[in-house]
Design an enzyme around this catalytic site. Structure first.
Site, PDB file in Angstrom:
ATOM      1  N   LYS A  56      32.884  31.311 -81.285  1.00  0.00           N
ATOM      2  CA  LYS A  56      33.739  30.723 -82.127  1.00  0.00           C
ATOM      3  C   LYS A  56      32.999  30.443 -83.593  1.00  0.00           C
ATOM      4  O   LYS A  56      33.368  30.679 -84.635  1.00  0.00           O
ATOM      5  CB  LYS A  56      34.134  29.386 -81.726  1.00  0.00           C
ATOM      6  CG  LYS A  56      34.753  28.528 -82.528  1.00  0.00           C
ATOM      7  CD  LYS A  56      34.728  27.072 -82.324  1.00  0.00           C
ATOM      8  CE  LYS A  56      33.365  26.290 -82.775  1.00  0.00           C
ATOM      9  NZ  LYS A  56      33.463  24.976 -82.607  1.00  0.00           N
ATOM     10  N   ASN A  57      31.685  30.098 -83.510  1.00  0.00           N
ATOM     11  CA  ASN A  57      30.831  29.746 -84.695  1.00  0.00           C
ATOM     12  C   ASN A  57      30.470  31.147 -85.440  1.00  0.00           C
ATOM     13  O   ASN A  57      30.615  31.046 -86.818  1.00  0.00           O
ATOM     14  CB  ASN A  57      29.553  29.045 -84.183  1.00  0.00           C
ATOM     15  CG  ASN A  57      29.888  27.624 -83.574  1.00  0.00           C
ATOM     16  OD1 ASN A  57      30.657  27.046 -83.850  1.00  0.00           O
ATOM     17  ND2 ASN A  57      28.703  27.269 -82.938  1.00  0.00           N
ATOM     18  N   ARG A 126      34.496  21.217 -89.764  1.00  0.00           N
ATOM     19  CA  ARG A 126      33.328  21.381 -90.575  1.00  0.00           C
ATOM     20  C   ARG A 126      33.278  22.721 -91.305  1.00  0.00           C
ATOM     21  O   ARG A 126      32.917  23.003 -92.295  1.00  0.00           O
ATOM     22  CB  ARG A 126      32.109  21.236 -89.822  1.00  0.00           C
ATOM     23  CG  ARG A 126      32.059  19.881 -88.871  1.00  0.00           C
ATOM     24  CD  ARG A 126      31.881  18.771 -89.835  1.00  0.00           C
ATOM     25  NE  ARG A 126      30.624  18.653 -90.568  1.00  0.00           N
ATOM     26  CZ  ARG A 126      30.109  17.498 -91.197  1.00  0.00           C
ATOM     27  NH1 ARG A 126      31.032  16.814 -91.450  1.00  0.00           N
ATOM     28  NH2 ARG A 126      29.073  17.572 -92.072  1.00  0.00           N
ATOM     29  N   CYS A 150      34.753  17.276 -85.603  1.00  0.00           N
ATOM     30  CA  CYS A 150      34.658  16.190 -84.597  1.00  0.00           C
ATOM     31  C   CYS A 150      33.485  15.399 -84.642  1.00  0.00           C
ATOM     32  O   CYS A 150      32.844  15.644 -85.795  1.00  0.00           O
ATOM     33  CB  CYS A 150      34.432  17.202 -83.111  1.00  0.00           C
ATOM     34  SG  CYS A 150      32.821  18.230 -83.432  1.00  0.00           S
ATOM     35  N   PRO A 156      25.616  15.291 -92.417  1.00  0.00           N
ATOM     36  CA  PRO A 156      25.785  15.296 -93.956  1.00  0.00           C
ATOM     37  C   PRO A 156      26.111  16.669 -94.643  1.00  0.00           C
ATOM     38  O   PRO A 156      25.429  17.621 -93.881  1.00  0.00           O
ATOM     39  CB  PRO A 156      24.593  14.614 -94.731  1.00  0.00           C
ATOM     40  CG  PRO A 156      23.590  14.610 -93.799  1.00  0.00           C
ATOM     41  CD  PRO A 156      24.334  14.662 -92.514  1.00  0.00           C
TER      42      PRO A 156
END
Length: 201
Positions: A56-57, A126, A150, A156
């Site tokens: 997925k990433n 993200r 999530c 950050p």
């Protein structure tokens, strides 16, 4: 910046697993803080194959990276999951044509019409922020909402901003408009690459 022509990428997958006979018999597993339970009836030989999808990433990063390319980019073995579908929606909100069929995704980024992807989609994860950098590299500007995703602790995005600034970009945070990123005219990426190392000192 010159575009990269027509890549074809196959996301790697792990070797197919070999199953062995389980040693557990009628084992009950109860997840913590849950009334649900999983009952495993062991003692039987298991055999067969399981199809392993691509990462997925990797898929999210490569999908965003297709914004740098001219012509069609074909990705194979892409997992059909919600995050990937969200990234496809983000690309389409920029005017990019995306066709999906099974585990194959074809992205044609020749028709980019906007540098401002859909805020609602970007805020879902993200990785929605990933499209900012290829837009800057190819178009010279990006306006991207602060990413969501999530809740697994503080993550950050300052490192993204600092990296872009080190490469010669101007990063401006706007209230309610999330993040605006614009490149300095006549910036030189190569001349600024060494300064990125200072971020990790």
């Amino acid at each position: 910046m010159a575009s990269i022509p027509n890549p074809s990428i196959h996301l790697s997958q792990s070797p197919k697993p070999t199953f062995i006979s389980p040693k557990l018999h009628n084992t009950t597993i109860k997840p913590p803080n849950s009334d649900q339970k999983v009952v495993i009836h062991g003692g039987l030989k298991l055999s067969g194959h399981v199809e392993i999808s691509g990462s997925k990433n990797s898929a999210l990063a490569v999908l965003a990276g297709t914004l740098c390319c001219s012509g069609a980019s074909k990705l194979r073995n892409v997992p059909d999951i919600s995050d990937v579908r969200t990234m496809v929606s983000i690309l389409r909100s920029l005017g990019v044509r995306v066709d999906t069929c099974g585990g194959e995704v074809v992205v044609d980024a020749d028709g980019i019409l906007s540098v401002d992807p859909c805020c609602e989609e970007v805020r879902k994860m993200r990785a929605g922020f990933f499209c900012s950098r290829p837009l800057i590299a190819r178009i010279g500007e990006a306006v991207v909402a602060l990413p969501g995703g999530c809740d697994i602790g503080t993550r950050p995005v300052d490192l993204f901003f600092n990296g872009l600034r080190a490469l010669g970009a101007v990063v401006e945070l706007r209230i309610r408009r999330a993040v605006a990123v614009a490149c300095v005219p006549d910036f030189g990426w190569a001349s600024h690459i060494e300064s990125v190392d200072k971020l990790y000192d």
